[in-house]
Design an enzyme around this catalytic site. Sequence first.
Site, PDB file in Angstrom:
ATOM      1  N   LYS A 282       5.963  31.118 -26.525  1.00 40.68           N
ATOM      2  CA  LYS A 282       4.855  31.045 -27.472  1.00 40.68           C
ATOM      3  C   LYS A 282       3.545  31.375 -26.751  1.00 40.68           C
ATOM      4  O   LYS A 282       3.257  30.835 -25.694  1.00 40.68           O
ATOM      5  CB  LYS A 282       4.783  29.653 -28.099  1.00 40.68           C
ATOM      6  CG  LYS A 282       3.913  29.570 -29.347  1.00 40.68           C
ATOM      7  CD  LYS A 282       4.095  28.242 -30.068  1.00 40.68           C
ATOM      8  CE  LYS A 282       3.295  28.233 -31.367  1.00 40.68           C
ATOM      9  NZ  LYS A 282       3.465  26.962 -32.114  1.00 40.68           N
ATOM     10  N   GLU A 367       8.951  14.808 -42.758  1.00 41.34           N
ATOM     11  CA  GLU A 367       8.051  13.916 -43.491  1.00 41.34           C
ATOM     12  C   GLU A 367       8.796  12.862 -44.308  1.00 41.34           C
ATOM     13  O   GLU A 367       8.351  11.719 -44.415  1.00 41.34           O
ATOM     14  CB  GLU A 367       7.148  14.739 -44.424  1.00 41.34           C
ATOM     15  CG  GLU A 367       6.105  15.583 -43.710  1.00 41.34           C
ATOM     16  CD  GLU A 367       6.641  16.916 -43.234  1.00 41.34           C
ATOM     17  OE1 GLU A 367       5.870  17.674 -42.602  1.00 41.34           O
ATOM     18  OE2 GLU A 367       7.838  17.215 -43.484  1.00 41.34           O
ATOM     19  N   ARG A 395       6.248  16.542 -49.505  1.00 43.15           N
ATOM     20  CA  ARG A 395       7.668  16.614 -49.151  1.00 43.15           C
ATOM     21  C   ARG A 395       8.303  15.222 -49.107  1.00 43.15           C
ATOM     22  O   ARG A 395       9.524  15.096 -49.184  1.00 43.15           O
ATOM     23  CB  ARG A 395       7.820  17.300 -47.799  1.00 43.15           C
ATOM     24  CG  ARG A 395       7.324  18.747 -47.804  1.00 43.15           C
ATOM     25  CD  ARG A 395       6.943  19.225 -46.407  1.00 43.15           C
ATOM     26  NE  ARG A 395       8.067  19.332 -45.507  1.00 43.15           N
ATOM     27  CZ  ARG A 395       8.766  20.432 -45.299  1.00 43.15           C
ATOM     28  NH1 ARG A 395       8.455  21.543 -45.937  1.00 43.15           N
ATOM     29  NH2 ARG A 395       9.767  20.455 -44.467  1.00 43.15           N
TER      30      ARG A 395
END
Length: 624
Positions: A282, A367, A395
């Site tokens: 990344k 979540e 969510r």
Amino acid sequence: MLEKINQPNDIKNIRPEDYRILAKDIRRFLLQNVSKTGGHLASNLGIVELTMALHLVMDFPKDRLIFDVGHQSYVHKILTGRKEGFKNLRQFHGMSGFPKRKESDCDAFHSGHSSMSLSTALGMAAARDINKTDETIVAVIGDGALSGGMAFEALNNMSRLRQERKNLIIILNDNKMSIAENVGGMSAYLNRVRTQKEYVEFKGNVEQSLSKIPGIGDGLIRVLKKSKDSIKQLFVPGMMFEDMGLTYVGPIDGHDIPNMVSILKRAKQLQEPIIIHVVTKKGKGYIPAEKNPAKFHGIGPFSLKNGEVIGKSNRPSNTKIFSETLLQAATDDPKIMAVTAAMPDGTGLQKFGEVYPERFYDVGIAEEHAVTFCAGMAANGLKPVFAVYSTFLQRGFDQVLHDVAIGNYPVIFGLDRSGLVGADGETHQGIFDIPYLSMIPNVTVMAPVNGKELREMLLFALHHSKGPTAIKYSRGTAESLYEESFEEISFGKGQVLKEGKDVVLLSVGNMLSESVKAIQMLKEKGYDAGLVNPRFVKPLDDKLLDRLAKKYSCIVTVEEGILNGGFGSMVMQYLYSKGYRGKIRNIGIEDQFVEHGSIPELRKMLKIDGENIARSVQKWMEEK
């Protein structure tokens, strides 16, 4: 090289010896443009070669490519002829930072939230087979998104494809990161896989050796392949993917284009689902992003020279006020726990984790689990605080309702990014939290109008909460208006900030500044408007509403959220049920999803800025 990329599939005309030059050009292009507009940088720098390999093998727009979350689709947009759009990336009426079907036929599916790609790809594969078409379907999912429960549900369902001999390609883009560094069992599992590459070569060597044994070699190989305890099982702990019915290949270098192209071409020929484990870095190619990928996950305009954000405010953000207040309170109360869903930096809880690691929990992109995890702690006397973006708590709606509210457990939800958030667009606007939380019994919803009130509301909830409490606060710099007028918080009670004669505005949370502008404009038109800070969206301050109903013939609610089921509709329902005969008008967002753009631009478009509020109120006052 980029001059040769102007429409889908142009990359196929690039010579293999020029792939590295093209990759370098793409990274330079991303840096030059994202440094001006802001956006998701580190994830796109890391996926350059992988996206190139996919485009070299796939045929757009026939084939379907689904990016999980979608913030890493910038390279895909470049390679499908959308270079010019980067001048207005994430700007009002400009190109989205996420895949959008209305933007290009090459964007197979809109996305914005995590862990959805496998379910989407599986559905598309089912449709392909029913429709008897032959497109290739590929899902690209990060190792962080793979920690989400929805991804596991899809993996569980995917074994049917193997039974039916149907093709589906899953790319596991493993960069050890989601937004922050990954945590949990899946991350540990993939780390073990990364460090045991030798099993691939070992398996091949064993099969080659066995095949040379006269008479019995081939039979032994067949036994090994059929056995659940195969060579792979011995060398890769669990071999979870193969056990779930997926052919597994990897890990492979995600920056080696020729090797990935070769593997992808073979994967297209398989009549079964395959997962290709690709390891990438990344932020690759830009040292500041490589060193701090979390900072460059989503970043505003910045200096290419040193990576520092341009125009950063010196005033504290709401996120900082919330997190610092929580940390201070935890010093005196050992029962306070902090929970995040893979966003310790974004929600400001990183420092809490450093100071109190035993009381800090990063549960990964989960979540639903986070909400019920908090319910379990609260049921046993702890004080869990779940800091989460408003749009992501959606969510966990079922868990808030069933696991927290029914038991009336004192879980505190810090709803960061409530209201309009700007550049991330439809999937990230926090404009639904009032309707989806206010409908649940036992839930208290608070909305501070400034930084001081945010601090005091959190302390009030920590010390006095008897049930689930949500505190919704906006992205960015904390407001300071009316801080000198602060009055002690009392449960369910609002505060009159300014008395008026003709009309009163009930302004929820971060809409205070727009309401103040509107009142000044109304004054210039000869109207004396009052201003009320409701503080509590739920429960309503019935006594205050009764008093306002006796004094004003026109009551206006102002909120930066969906009107349907919002604060205004609750006020209207209450007052009309009490026989109020004056005018009640609601200012907020009509029934729609809101595109990306700056917050001032979006407010003006939605007619909830100060000027439009004043214009609407004046019109209502002039009505007979």
